[in-house]
Design an enzyme around this catalytic site. Structure first.
Site, PDB file in Angstrom:
ATOM      1  N   GLN A  17       0.760  -0.983   0.234  1.00  0.00           N
ATOM      2  CA  GLN A  17      -0.005  -0.272  -0.245  1.00  0.00           C
ATOM      3  C   GLN A  17       0.965   1.576   0.548  1.00  0.00           C
ATOM      4  O   GLN A  17       0.775   2.275  -0.586  1.00  0.00           O
ATOM      5  CB  GLN A  17      -0.800  -0.023   1.189  1.00  0.00           C
ATOM      6  CG  GLN A  17      -2.075   1.276   1.435  1.00  0.00           C
ATOM      7  CD  GLN A  17      -2.894   1.330   1.654  1.00  0.00           C
ATOM      8  OE1 GLN A  17      -3.397   2.572   3.007  1.00  0.00           O
ATOM      9  NE2 GLN A  17      -2.910  -0.213   2.826  1.00  0.00           N
ATOM     10  N   GLU A 139       1.383  -1.201   8.473  1.00  0.00           N
ATOM     11  CA  GLU A 139       0.165   0.074   9.272  1.00  0.00           C
ATOM     12  C   GLU A 139       0.041   0.150  10.454  1.00  0.00           C
ATOM     13  O   GLU A 139       0.852   1.181  10.617  1.00  0.00           O
ATOM     14  CB  GLU A 139      -1.023   0.059   8.056  1.00  0.00           C
ATOM     15  CG  GLU A 139      -1.994   1.023   8.399  1.00  0.00           C
ATOM     16  CD  GLU A 139      -1.767   2.178   8.559  1.00  0.00           C
ATOM     17  OE1 GLU A 139      -1.504   2.585   7.092  1.00  0.00           O
ATOM     18  OE2 GLU A 139      -1.573   2.785   8.700  1.00  0.00           O
ATOM     19  N   ASP A 168       0.936   3.601   5.791  1.00  0.00           N
ATOM     20  CA  ASP A 168       0.734   3.345   5.070  1.00  0.00           C
ATOM     21  C   ASP A 168       0.453   4.188   3.105  1.00  0.00           C
ATOM     22  O   ASP A 168       1.170   4.842   3.070  1.00  0.00           O
ATOM     23  CB  ASP A 168      -0.176   2.432   4.048  1.00  0.00           C
ATOM     24  CG  ASP A 168       0.915   1.165   4.329  1.00  0.00           C
ATOM     25  OD1 ASP A 168       1.625   1.032   4.975  1.00  0.00           O
ATOM     26  OD2 ASP A 168      -0.608   0.255   5.096  1.00  0.00           O
ATOM     27  N   GLY A 248      -7.600  20.760  19.442  1.00  0.00           N
ATOM     28  CA  GLY A 248      -7.477  21.849  19.789  1.00  0.00           C
ATOM     29  C   GLY A 248      -8.379  23.364  21.043  1.00  0.00           C
ATOM     30  O   GLY A 248      -8.994  22.093  21.712  1.00  0.00           O
ATOM     31  N   GLY A 249      -8.393  23.930  20.740  1.00  0.00           N
ATOM     32  CA  GLY A 249      -8.929  24.833  21.745  1.00  0.00           C
ATOM     33  C   GLY A 249     -10.098  24.865  21.803  1.00  0.00           C
ATOM     34  O   GLY A 249     -10.860  25.588  22.757  1.00  0.00           O
TER      35      GLY A 249
END
Ligand code: COA
Length: 416
Positions: A17, A139, A168, A248-249
């Site tokens: 892959q 993977e 991959d 995130g925030g």
């Protein structure tokens, strides 16, 4: 109109892959990708996870569009002679063999440079130089070794791998970028160079924000946006798994929608974005939270996020994920439905843009694939089927200047 990479020839020694993802992208941008496969066998994925007997698997067809295939025994002296011609003929050699395989074949960097100093040699390996450089990697090994698994899942459960093939396909993307940079630099220097994308490095690059959090954790001992904080759980010394919390925030979570009892994907990702807090409160029927000091500001809400998401969920459970999304979007409240592969396959807008394409194949018939996710306005992608094993051997050898009798002799010796 032409294609971005018209005139670039890729000697494609990739399999499975990671490497094929890279060369497929280059083919979509117009490179001539010549996939070299073992005579009589081919890329192992041709026969893995087959859904139709004796027909190239979807695993193979969906990773090898727009390429040509030649079979060649590169361990045979006559095969090596053909390979030398191919190296002189091409611009880039891409490979993702186990470490050392190219050297064992007799085609290390020095030898390739001697044959063609302009050649770029691009490799995917599991690990970069270091203690694990000789290991074979797939993977999920890369997901685990690159930091993704330790930071994915719920706090009270084991590490989890993700369905997105970041080890991959993610590394194939990284490699493609490296190849294009090397081609660009070659315009100035006239020289090729080695390009290495290690799967551990690629995954870690995609987990960049988690290394950010590791340092924040080391400084403060806690992170307010992680679910452990409002739940009063003790943080350890390493970044914990954050469940479905937003990275995130902007606090976010996955919440149930109408039908969740039967449909495993009747869920919505909901983000309690601060600028639209007022609208959120109005929609879910909690206008009192707009001014309530316990809820009015993002900091006040942080320890109470569970109750916020529970209230939003009480509302979304009365709507399908699409109804909820439509209503929330009217008020610019960020959210996204959990889409199944079944829904994505049927999504008309993805068909319209060529992100999902239907491809015809001589032995398999029609099948669905993911097309080129990167759109260039002057280099449109037309997805064509993957090659049959050795379909272009004669054509490519003739382009290399081999005569009909030479080709027949190679066939007789089972080198091709
Ligand atoms: N003619 C003759 N021999 C050929 C050939 C050809 N056309 N193409 C390949 N071979 C040989 C190789 O030279 C190698 O021989 P060697 O072991 O004697 O040196 C052999 O086939 C097998 O190659 P290898 O890469 O070792 O395959 P594998 O099935 O044992 O391992 C991986 C598969 C994916 C684990 C390994 O290739 C790997 O770690 N690759 C790098 C990381 C990677 O890309 N992993 C993700 C895969 S999705």
């Amino acid at each position: 109109m032409g294609k971005a990479l018209d005139g670039i020839r890729i000697l494609d020694f990739t399999h499975v892959q990671s490497g094929p993802t890279c060369t497929q992208l280059l083919a979509w941008f117009g490179a001539d990708v010549i996939k070299v496969e073992r005579a009589g066998a081919g890329d192992i994925t041709r026969e893995q996870l087959r859904d139709i007997p004796d027909v190239d698997s979807l695993y193979f067809t969906m990773l090898n569009h727009n390429k040509r295939s030649i079979t060649l025994d590169t361990k045979n002296p006559q095969g090596k002679a053909v390979l030398e011609r191919l190296i002189r003929h091409c611009d880039v050699l891409v490979e993702n063999f186990a470490p050392g395989a190219l050297d064992r074949m007799g085609f290390g960097w020095e030898r390739i440079q001697a044959l063609n100093p302009r050649m770029i040699v691009a490799s995917v390996k599991g690990f970069g130089p270091g203690p694990y450089e000789d290991c074979k990697v797939y993977e999920n090994v890369a997901q685990c070794a690159g930091g993704a698994a330790s930071t994915t899942g719920f706090d009270d459960g084991p590490p989890l791998v993700t369905g997105a093939q970041i080890g991959d396909s993610g590394t194939g993307l990284h490699l493609a970028l490296g190849i294009l940079c090397a081609l660009y630099q070659r315009n100035r220097t006239g020289r090729g160079q080695k390009v290495l994308a290690a799967m551990q490095d690629g995954v870690l690059n995609l987990c960049r924000v988690k290394l950010r959090d590791q340092q924040r954790l080391a400084r403060h001992g806690f992170m307010k946006e992680y679910p452990q904080y409002p739940e009063g759980k003790k943080f350890g010394s390493a970044v914990p798994r954050a469940g479905n919390a937003s990275g995130g925030g902007q606090p976010g979570w996955i919440i149930k929608c109408k039908g969740w009892e039967e449909d495993p994907n009747a869920y919505l990702y909901f983000i309690a974005q601060a600028p639209v807090w007022k609208e959120i409160c109005q929609i879910i029927g909690r206008p009192d939270w707009i001014t309530d000091p316990d809820y009015a500001t993002p900091n006040a809400r942080l320890p109470r996020l569970k109750s916020v998401f529970a209230a939003v969920e009480a509302w979304t459970m009365t709507k399908t994920k699409f109804e909820a999304m439509a209503e929330l979007n009217q008020h610019e409240i960020p959210c996204g439905p959990i889409l199944s592969m079944e829904e994505l396959a049927a999504e008309p807008s993805l068909r319209a843009t060529g992100t999902i394409v239907e491809v015809d194949h001589p032995t398999r018939g029609r099948y669905l694939s993911v097309g080129n996710p990167i759109k260039l306005s002057d280099s449109p992608t037309e997805v064509t089927r993957s090659p049959l094993l050795g379909e272009h051997t004669r054509q490519v050898l003739a382009e290399l200047g081999l005569s009909e009798s030479e080709i027949v002799a190679l066939e007789g010796a089972k080198v091709i």
